[in-house]
Design a protein around this motif. Structure first.
Motif, PDB file in Angstrom:
ATOM      1  N   ARG A  33      -5.093   2.222 -11.032  1.00  0.00           N
ATOM      2  CA  ARG A  33      -6.304   1.828 -10.290  1.00  0.00           C
ATOM      3  C   ARG A  33      -6.136   2.133  -8.806  1.00  0.00           C
ATOM      4  NH1 ARG A  33      -6.511  -3.077 -13.101  1.00  0.00           N
ATOM      5  NH2 ARG A  33      -6.155  -4.219 -11.161  1.00  0.00           N
ATOM      6  N   PHE A  34      -4.928   1.872  -8.290  1.00  0.00           N
ATOM      7  CA  PHE A  34      -4.668   2.191  -6.885  1.00  0.00           C
ATOM      8  C   PHE A  34      -4.942   3.682  -6.636  1.00  0.00           C
ATOM      9  CE2 PHE A  34      -2.210   3.663  -3.338  1.00  0.00           C
ATOM     10  CZ  PHE A  34      -2.291   2.650  -2.411  1.00  0.00           C
TER      11      PHE A  34
ATOM     12  N   ASP B 148       0.737  -3.346 -17.680  1.00  0.00           N
ATOM     13  CA  ASP B 148      -0.140  -3.850 -16.618  1.00  0.00           C
ATOM     14  C   ASP B 148       0.202  -3.205 -15.280  1.00  0.00           C
ATOM     15  OD1 ASP B 148      -1.570  -5.412 -18.283  1.00  0.00           O
ATOM     16  OD2 ASP B 148      -0.560  -7.300 -17.781  1.00  0.00           O
ATOM     17  N   ALA B 149       1.495  -3.054 -15.044  1.00  0.00           N
ATOM     18  CA  ALA B 149       1.907  -2.423 -13.782  1.00  0.00           C
ATOM     19  C   ALA B 149       1.380  -0.997 -13.712  1.00  0.00           C
ATOM     20  CB  ALA B 149       3.432  -2.446 -13.653  1.00  0.00           C
TER      21      ALA B 149
ATOM     22  N   GLU C 217      -8.652   4.310  -6.603  1.00  0.00           N
ATOM     23  CA  GLU C 217      -9.375   3.715  -5.478  1.00  0.00           C
ATOM     24  C   GLU C 217      -8.995   4.338  -4.140  1.00  0.00           C
ATOM     25  OE1 GLU C 217      -8.359  -0.422  -5.578  1.00  0.00           O
ATOM     26  OE2 GLU C 217      -9.421  -0.797  -7.461  1.00  0.00           O
ATOM     27  N   ARG C 218      -7.747   4.734  -4.007  1.00  0.00           N
ATOM     28  CA  ARG C 218      -7.238   5.072  -2.675  1.00  0.00           C
ATOM     29  C   ARG C 218      -6.820   6.520  -2.500  1.00  0.00           C
ATOM     30  NH1 ARG C 218      -6.094   0.763   1.323  1.00  0.00           N
ATOM     31  NH2 ARG C 218      -6.837  -1.112   0.294  1.00  0.00           N
TER      32      ARG C 218
ATOM     33  N   VAL D 173      -2.330  -1.102 -12.856  1.00  0.00           N
ATOM     34  CA  VAL D 173      -2.556  -1.388 -11.431  1.00  0.00           C
ATOM     35  C   VAL D 173      -2.278  -0.137 -10.589  1.00  0.00           C
ATOM     36  CG1 VAL D 173      -1.700  -2.677  -9.429  1.00  0.00           C
ATOM     37  CG2 VAL D 173      -2.194  -3.876 -11.579  1.00  0.00           C
TER      38      VAL D 173
ATOM     39  N   ARG E 145       0.842  -1.201   0.000  1.00  0.00           N
ATOM     40  CA  ARG E 145       0.000   0.000   0.000  1.00  0.00           C
ATOM     41  C   ARG E 145       0.877   1.251   0.000  1.00  0.00           C
ATOM     42  NH1 ARG E 145      -1.001   3.722   3.477  1.00  0.00           N
ATOM     43  NH2 ARG E 145       0.198   2.628   5.073  1.00  0.00           N
TER      44      ARG E 145
ATOM     45  N   LEU F   3       2.831   1.495  -3.386  1.00  0.00           N
ATOM     46  CA  LEU F   3       1.938   1.843  -4.504  1.00  0.00           C
ATOM     47  C   LEU F   3       1.462   3.283  -4.400  1.00  0.00           C
ATOM     48  CD1 LEU F   3      -0.238  -1.346  -5.092  1.00  0.00           C
ATOM     49  CD2 LEU F   3       1.005  -0.049  -6.843  1.00  0.00           C
TER      50      LEU F   3
END
Lengths: 597, 597
Positions: free
Chosen positions: B565-566, B558-559, B569-570, B562, B348, B351
């Motif tokens: 998206r993190f 892809d990384a 979302e966060r 991700v 967490r 990222l």
């Protein structure tokens, strides 16, 4: 040079008007410390911290500690005198047992004194602070002989104490400890190994240092179940109590580090050092854990201490520094510019810190009070509830108050503009010193996992349910109180966010522990926000009542109500973001292969 | 010792796949720097930063600068060689005009190189960085003779440059400047006064230093309308270009400060120093302002640079450090513990930094590209739009990327546990160095007021409306794209929060400016979140497209998806809290009398 004034008035208000200190007068310790005594103690502590400790803070940071070629460590100039004054004032043993020379007063009061002392000089306060931790460990787990040998001289400050846990390859994961203890055949052991990050490990303040050391007895089981706790003095103690030869313990080096320069952070080498088992063999971790709550609470206090002293200096600067004009027109047209406190962004910053500090102090004192109840009450239920509360709130206080305390020190530094970056002004030292509190005694990520993984589910969630019940009781009792509406409304919403997050864990983390891990830090902060919000509810209630008393306290109480409203309007809404993050779960967090980082 | 690898691949992806660098091939500068040239330049810059600058960073922090009794300043060992390599590589003048010896390439590329150089050694990179600022000022406002005298030797790195603005009593409020300039009768002036916080003010890297100085000509109007800009070299320049006598300029002291120890922060004393007016008398502040956007963008780059290098080291450490076991069971059972990257809270943290850095880099490059367009385009509309964008986004980039960049350095340091606090590991240096970027070139609270008070309302809100229009266009264009749903949905919600906040200011701050002041910092961060969220939308779109190309880039893309998206979302949900704070208004913030703080 920075200034500091211990917040005695605020402490007294919290103890007597908010937290009902006097309701505990039936308990041992409390019986001896009524309001007048507490006032006298805090006034005396304030004087010592403001006059004797504070002047050593900046100079101690600049000079740091020095390691001599013989492995001796010289503390900064002035520390020896300050230490003598602190020890002779009886502050180390304020809450220690009278049979060991202590004053037997509530630990709560030691928490208060440690806040003041840490604000005045955090690096210095660690020397007596670690001694207090070692006293607690020996009091709980030491043999009668060990207590007799060490405690009176630690309580008096004649000797200091340390904790030796960490090794180069193991910090959080103490199961990896390699330091060995070999039975010597006479009941003692010989310890060999190397410990790092030992605060106060070596110094020139006292003749002797009592080291508590975690080590593995030859043949012990692997992992955490094979670790034992030992006491190993720097100088051996003869049967008559006089000091004997040097033990096989030496300071190999001291660390150059970001802050707390006045405290020696040592590599301690054990080379067949004589040591004695404390408690049972292989039960060393359990022994450490019983005192860990108190130690972690103490680190939370350090977070508050730096936030408080940084705030005080930032507020003073904002009232003095002339720069620019108020947005609504010059406030002091006869001067070349207005003081920067006219600017809303400056006030926002200061209020943000002030509103946090007052609630954080309340949360710490409330929890320390519960800790005292758990320690000395004879009512089993009250004792258990105190212990539940202490266990639940410890990681929250340690994690949240040190995280936000650091952020606050940074914000206070920011008020000074470029001057905040210059050592001379002292603000950057608060930032550097505050930083360590987020790391030691369990890094804050570890606190978050302790909260979510252990403290929440313990005893079927008994502690967290008791906390919810208390908050709900407050909300129900005050639902109709118009003056408290600005507090009860936001608190209710924040409490709902916390409940949703708790339910989310119950539904999603049992079967998939990564969901708990990915949300743990946000949950800890969410919990802290609700805890602090609840404190503001209680402070506000007390302030409204006290305001009605008159007595010239109206202005002070009004200031509290404004700071509390600020917290409710500006700080507490963060619960929504914390909840959203928790509910995002672990999928994205865990999606990448390690190589993609 | 910390490591660093310049993120060349990521830069190239952003320039060519996300931002459409090649669409600008018609512009001067861009025409000379197609993809192959850019790749070669960045590879060369990366080599220099990784191999030559990085090794000087930690040693430079430890040694710091030293002031000699004669007022000379010695930079840390290795800085002279590194400076020579940097200058001889042509990096200082990469974007300077060819007629002064520069390479005339887009300023965008200088931004990229400065990110790499600052990651490798921020204190060092400030010497050429300030020279670039002085070059820009003289290029825009200097006389032909001044340009001829100074620019070629600054562009080549033979001489460096500085900015002298701050005085002890005036930082933000330059209207309070007291330094005097008296006409000498021959067209030159004599400057007398004292300036503080002058980065690179004195050093041993070059024979001469070209100071740009703000001062007040005798009899000038009070306040900001009476300030003029001067050029005053450390050593006077003879008509034939050779160096003459020392000017009346000396370094009185250097500051002991929290970080950037390798850069000398000087008190500069002007004692009747010969100086020449740059631009018009009493128009000095306006001249400074024209280059302020670029300077502030440069400080935002520093914020990113520390976040990036701190991230790289934290990620490497998390993959190496063995401690504890994964919550879902041992991942590497044959080793004594799992690497800490198995823990969700560690991921967490990493990222959170990674997702910020990639979007922050995009925001900086996008804005730098717009800055180049504004500078060299011949299309009036495109030029104006570029300038609007640059003006609007500068305070956002400076304020947000330095605030969050610092927080990220702190989070990266936290990954190291106790080792993060120890100087040897280098992480605490990143924190200390990153801290200054929040303060200088206008403290971040000033950036927030610049955004809310000046940039938003300018030209009837033209710039902010263009930004909304662009984001809305992106959302509309991609509304039906399923792969982008995790990006467009959260971006739409965040954009709504920003719009609500903007409307709230329009409704509540015009008549009551304290409402703007009290919400400014939160608005700046809200704006930054939406800007970064929009960048993630564009990065995701490009990543999805590129992923389909194959070519072995799938894992890398892809990384990115991700990390994006993190962020969605966060990180992005924080907009809700920011909006709530803004809408709380100024009443509580302004309620207390100054004495209550």
């Amino acid at each position: 040079m920075p200034t500091y004034r211990a917040p005695v008035e605020d402490t007294l208000f919290l103890l007597f008007d908010v937290l009902g200190y006097e309701r505990h007068a039936n308990l041992p310790g409390f019986a001896d410390a009524g309001r007048e005594t507490v006032e006298a103690i805090l006034a005396e502590a304030a004087r010592l911290c403001e006059r004797t400790l504070l002047p050593t803070n900046q100079a101690g940071d600049l000079a740091g500690c020095a390691l001599g070629p013989d492995g001796s460590v010289k503390t900064p100039e002035g520390f020896r005198d300050a230490y003598r004054a602190f020890a002779e004032g009886g502050w180390i043993g304020l809450s220690a047992a009278p049979e060991h020379g202590g004053q037997g007063l509530p630990h709560l009061l030691t928490s208060v004194v440690n806040e003041y002392a840490s604000s005045a000089n955090m690096a210095f306060a660690m020397y007596p602070g670690l001694t207090q931790g070692a006293i607690a460990a020996l009091t709980l787990h030491g043999s009668e002989e060990q207590k007799r040998t060490y405690l009176p001289r630690m309580v008096s400050g004649e000797w200091t104490g340390t904790m030796n846990l960490t090794e180069p390859h193991c910090g959080t994961d103490l199961g990896l400890i390699r330091t060995r203890a070999t039975p010597a055949g006479d009941g003692s052991y010989r310890i060999t190994g190397s410990k790092i990050f030992i605060s106060s490990g070596e110094h020139d303040l006292t003749e002797n240092i009592v080291h508590l050391v975690l080590a593995r007895v030859d043949g012990a089981p692997a992992g955490t179940k094979g670790i034992s706790l030992f006491v190993a003095p720097k100088r051996l103690v003869n049967p008559d109590g006089s000091l004997g030869a040097r033990n096989g313990i030496s300071c190999g080096s001291i660390e150059r580090k970001m802050g707390i320069h006045g405290n020696a952070t040592c590599v301690m080498n054990y080379d067949g050092a004589a040591a004695w088992l404390v408690g049972e063999e292989n039960r060393g971790l359990a022994a450490m854990f019983t005192m860990m709550n108190e130690a972690r609470l103490g680190v939370g206090v350090q977070g508050l201490s730096q936030s408080e002293v940084a705030y005080q200096n930032a507020a003073a600067y904002a009232k003095e520094r002339l720069q620019g004009r108020a947005l609504t027109g010059a406030k002091e047209p006869s001067r070349p510019a207005d003081p920067i406190i006219v600017h809303p962004d400056v006030r926002r910053t200061l209020l943000s810190i002030k509103a946090f500090n007052e609630a954080a102090r309340a949360l710490i004192l409330w929890t320390a009070l519960k800790g005292d109840v758990a320690r000395v009450s004879e009512d089993e239920r009250e004792k258990r509830e105190g212990d539940d509360h202490m266990s639940l709130m410890t990681p929250v206080i340690k994690g949240v108050i040190t995280d936000v305390g650091f952020d606050n020190a940074v914000m206070a530094q920011q008020m000074f503009g470029g001057h905040g970056y210059i050592a001379e002004w002292g603000m950057e030292q608060f930032v550097r010193d505050a930083r360590i509190a987020m790391i030691y005694e369990g890094a804050n990520g570890v606190q978050a996992m302790d909260l979510v993984g252990r403290k929440l589910p313990r005893d079927g969630g008994r502690a967290v349910m008791a906390f919810f019940k208390e908050v709900d009781g407050f909300l129900a009792d005050n639902a109709e109180d118009g003056a408290l509406k600005p507090f009860t409304g936001p608190l209710r919403r924040a409490r709902e966010d916390l409940q949703k997050a708790t339910m989310w864990f119950m539904a999603n983390a049992m079967g998939k522990p990564d969901n708990a891990g990915a949300g743990a830090t946000d949950y800890m902060h969410l919990f802290g926000l609700v805890g602090l919000g609840y404190m503001w509810g209680r402070i506000a209630k007390a302030a409204v009542a006290k305001r009605a008393e008159g007595n010239g306290v109206a202005e002070r109480m009004d200031a509290k109500l404004v700071a509390g409203r600020f917290f409710m309007e500006r700080t507490l809404p963060e619960t929504a973001t914390r909840l959203a993050r928790i509910a995002a779960g672990a999928d994205t967090v865990m999606a990448l292969p390690a190589d993609a980082f």
